[in-house]
Motif scaffolding. Structure first.
Motif, PDB file in Angstrom:
ATOM      1  N   ALA A 197       1.820 -67.195  51.967  1.00  0.00           N
ATOM      2  CA  ALA A 197       2.496 -66.626  50.793  1.00  0.00           C
ATOM      3  C   ALA A 197       1.496 -66.409  49.678  1.00  0.00           C
ATOM      4  O   ALA A 197       0.721 -67.310  49.346  1.00  0.00           O
ATOM      5  N   LEU A 198       1.499 -65.214  49.117  1.00  0.00           N
ATOM      6  CA  LEU A 198       0.669 -64.907  47.956  1.00  0.00           C
ATOM      7  C   LEU A 198       1.572 -64.893  46.736  1.00  0.00           C
ATOM      8  O   LEU A 198       2.542 -64.132  46.692  1.00  0.00           O
ATOM      9  N   ILE A 199       1.274 -65.768  45.768  1.00  0.00           N
ATOM     10  CA  ILE A 199       2.153 -65.953  44.612  1.00  0.00           C
ATOM     11  C   ILE A 199       1.472 -65.439  43.356  1.00  0.00           C
ATOM     12  O   ILE A 199       0.478 -66.002  42.886  1.00  0.00           O
ATOM     13  N   LEU A 200       2.007 -64.362  42.814  1.00  0.00           N
ATOM     14  CA  LEU A 200       1.502 -63.773  41.570  1.00  0.00           C
ATOM     15  C   LEU A 200       2.123 -64.517  40.394  1.00  0.00           C
ATOM     16  O   LEU A 200       3.329 -64.452  40.192  1.00  0.00           O
ATOM     17  N   GLY A 201       1.298 -65.237  39.652  1.00  0.00           N
ATOM     18  CA  GLY A 201       1.802 -66.001  38.519  1.00  0.00           C
ATOM     19  C   GLY A 201       2.179 -67.414  38.885  1.00  0.00           C
ATOM     20  O   GLY A 201       3.346 -67.796  38.772  1.00  0.00           O
ATOM     21  N   ILE A 207      -1.459 -68.866  48.433  1.00  0.00           N
ATOM     22  CA  ILE A 207      -2.558 -68.257  47.677  1.00  0.00           C
ATOM     23  C   ILE A 207      -2.014 -67.903  46.302  1.00  0.00           C
ATOM     24  O   ILE A 207      -1.054 -67.128  46.186  1.00  0.00           O
ATOM     25  N   GLY A 208      -2.597 -68.454  45.256  1.00  0.00           N
ATOM     26  CA  GLY A 208      -2.178 -68.137  43.898  1.00  0.00           C
ATOM     27  C   GLY A 208      -3.010 -67.010  43.331  1.00  0.00           C
ATOM     28  O   GLY A 208      -4.189 -66.870  43.645  1.00  0.00           O
ATOM     29  N   CYS A 209      -2.387 -66.181  42.507  1.00  0.00           N
ATOM     30  CA  CYS A 209      -3.100 -65.063  41.886  1.00  0.00           C
ATOM     31  C   CYS A 209      -2.719 -64.979  40.413  1.00  0.00           C
ATOM     32  O   CYS A 209      -1.543 -64.836  40.074  1.00  0.00           O
ATOM     33  N   ASN A 210      -3.736 -65.094  39.542  1.00  0.00           N
ATOM     34  CA  ASN A 210      -3.512 -64.901  38.119  1.00  0.00           C
ATOM     35  C   ASN A 210      -4.669 -64.092  37.535  1.00  0.00           C
ATOM     36  O   ASN A 210      -5.575 -63.666  38.259  1.00  0.00           O
ATOM     37  N   ARG A 211      -4.627 -63.886  36.248  1.00  0.00           N
ATOM     38  CA  ARG A 211      -5.622 -63.026  35.598  1.00  0.00           C
ATOM     39  C   ARG A 211      -7.042 -63.514  35.814  1.00  0.00           C
ATOM     40  O   ARG A 211      -7.953 -62.742  36.099  1.00  0.00           O
TER      41      ARG A 211
END
Length: 314
Positions: free
Chosen positions: A138-142, A162-166
Motif C-alpha cells: 500500500a502506498l499512502i499519500l499523506g 510506503i509513505g509519501c509526503n512532500r
C-alpha cells in the motif's frame, strides 16, 4: 469571557463544560449569528459557516476552535489579518476513517460487492474473484495521523506500507518513505494507493494521467483526503480505460457529486458521500481536545494543540 458554539453538543457533552468552566459564559447555537459573534471571545465551529463578512463582526474574537480537520473553506486572509489564533481537531478522524478504508479494502479483496449483487439476483455462484490482502503493498499519500493509523492496521494484515509526503520525512507505521518527487517511480509497486492529503496549492492535481498510467491495472485507488488531488476528467478516463482496477472515492472536486457524473455508473467504483469520518463519538473526541486547550488559554498559554498555519492551509 464568552465562548460561542455554532452547533449544539448533546446534553451529556455540554453539561461537563458548564461544570468544569463555571467562570465562562457559554452560548450554544444551531447556526452562526453575527449578533452573537460580536460578543464572542472564543468561537467553536465546524468552519464551513464562517465567512469574511462574519469576521468583520467578530471584534472581540481571539481564538477559533474548528471541530474539523479541514480549514480550506474558512476566510483565511481575514482571520490572519485580525491575528486570530486557529486550532483544530486534527487526529480525531483517524479511527473512523482508518476503519472505513480497511472495510472497503477487505470488501473488494473478498468480493463482497459481487456477493451483494448475486444476492439481489437470488443467484448461487462461486465465480467470485477473491484475492488476499496479505503480502500486498500500500502506498499512502499523506501519512499523518490518519495515514499512519491505516498503515498500522494494514501492517497487521501483512501489508508492506510506503509513505509519501512532500519531503519524504519518516512517518509512523511506514516500512519506507518517499517524497512527492519520487511518486511516479513508486506507483508500479503498489497494489493499493490511498490518499489522505489535505487541500493545498501543492496537492491540487498532484496526480496526473501519467501517475494512473504508472499504476497496476489491478490497483485499488482510494481518495479520502480532498477532491482537488486529481482532475475528475483524468480520474474518469483512468477508470474507463482500465488503467486501475478499482476506485473508492470519499471526496470529490465538487460536492455533492453531480447526479449525472459517470462515477456513479462504474461497477468498479464505490462512491462514499464524504462520510468516512462520521462517528457517534465525533463531538466527544473534539471536546477532548478543546477542553485541555481551553484550560491552557485561560492561563494565558497560547501553545495549544493543533494550532493551524492558515497561510499553508494546514
Amino acid at each position: 469571557m464568552r465562548v460561542y458554539f455554532t452547533f449544539e453538543p448533546r446534553p451529556d457533552l455540554r453539561e461537563p463544560l458548564l461544570t468544569d468552566f463555571p467562570q465562562l459564559d457559554f452560548v450554544f447555537d444551531s447556526g452562526l449569528s453575527n449578533e452573537e459573534l460580536q460578543q464572542a471571545d472564543i468561537l467553536v465551529t465546524y468552519g464551513e459557516d464562517l465567512t469574511e463578512e462574519n469576521i468583520q463582526y467578530a471584534t472581540k474574537l481571539k481564538w477559533i476552535f474548528v471541530a474539523s480537520a479541514g480549514i480550506e473553506k474558512m476566510p483565511a486572509r481575514a482571520i490572519m489579518e485580525r491575528g486570530i489564533l486557529v486550532s483544530n481537531v486534527r487526529g480525531i478522524h483517524k479511527t473512523p476513517m482508518a476503519e472505513s478504508m480497511l472495510a472497503h479494502i477487505l470488501a473488494i479483496k473478498r468480493a463482497l460487492p459481487w456477493m451483494y449483487e448475486q444476492q439481489k439476483k437470488s443467484e448461487w455462484s462461486k465465480k467470485a474473484k477473491q484475492t488476499e490482502l496479505r503480502d500486498s503493498t500500500a502506498l499512502i499519500l499523506g501519512p499523518g495521523a490518519i495515514g499512519s493509523e491505516v498503515g498500522r492496521l494494514l501492517q497487521a494484515f501483512g501489508v508492506t506500507t510506503i509513505g509519501c509526503n512532500r519531503s519524504g520525512k519518516e512517518a509512523a507505521y511506514m516500512d519506507s518513505m518517499i517524497s512527492f518527487a519520487q511518486l511516479k517511480e513508486a506507483l508500479p509497486n503498489a497494489d493499493i494507493v490511498i490518499s489522505v492529503l489535505p487541500k493545498t496549492p501543492e496537492t491540487t492535481h498532484l496526480l496526473k494521467e501519467e501517475h494512473f498510467v504508472a499504476m497496476k491495472s489491478s490497483a485499488i485507488f482510494m481518495n479520502f483526503g480532498r477532491g482537488n488531488l486529481v482532475d475528475e476528467k483524468v480520474l474518469i478516463q483512468a477508470i474507463a480505460t482500465e488503467q486501475i482496477g478499482y476506485a473508492v472515492l470519499d471526496v470529490f472536486e465538487v460536492e455533492p457529486l453531480s447526479s449525472d457524473s459517470p462515477l456513479w455508473s462504474f461497477s468498479n467504483v464505490i462512491v462514499s458521500p464524504h462520510i468516512s469520518s462520521h462517528s457517534s463519538r465525533y463531538v466527544e473526541r473534539s471536546l477532548e481536545i478543546f477542553k485541555p486547550s481551553l484550560t491552557k488559554w485561560l492561563k494565558g498559554d497560547t501553545d495549544l494543540e493543533n494550532v493551524m498555519d492558515l497561510s499553508r492551509g494546514y
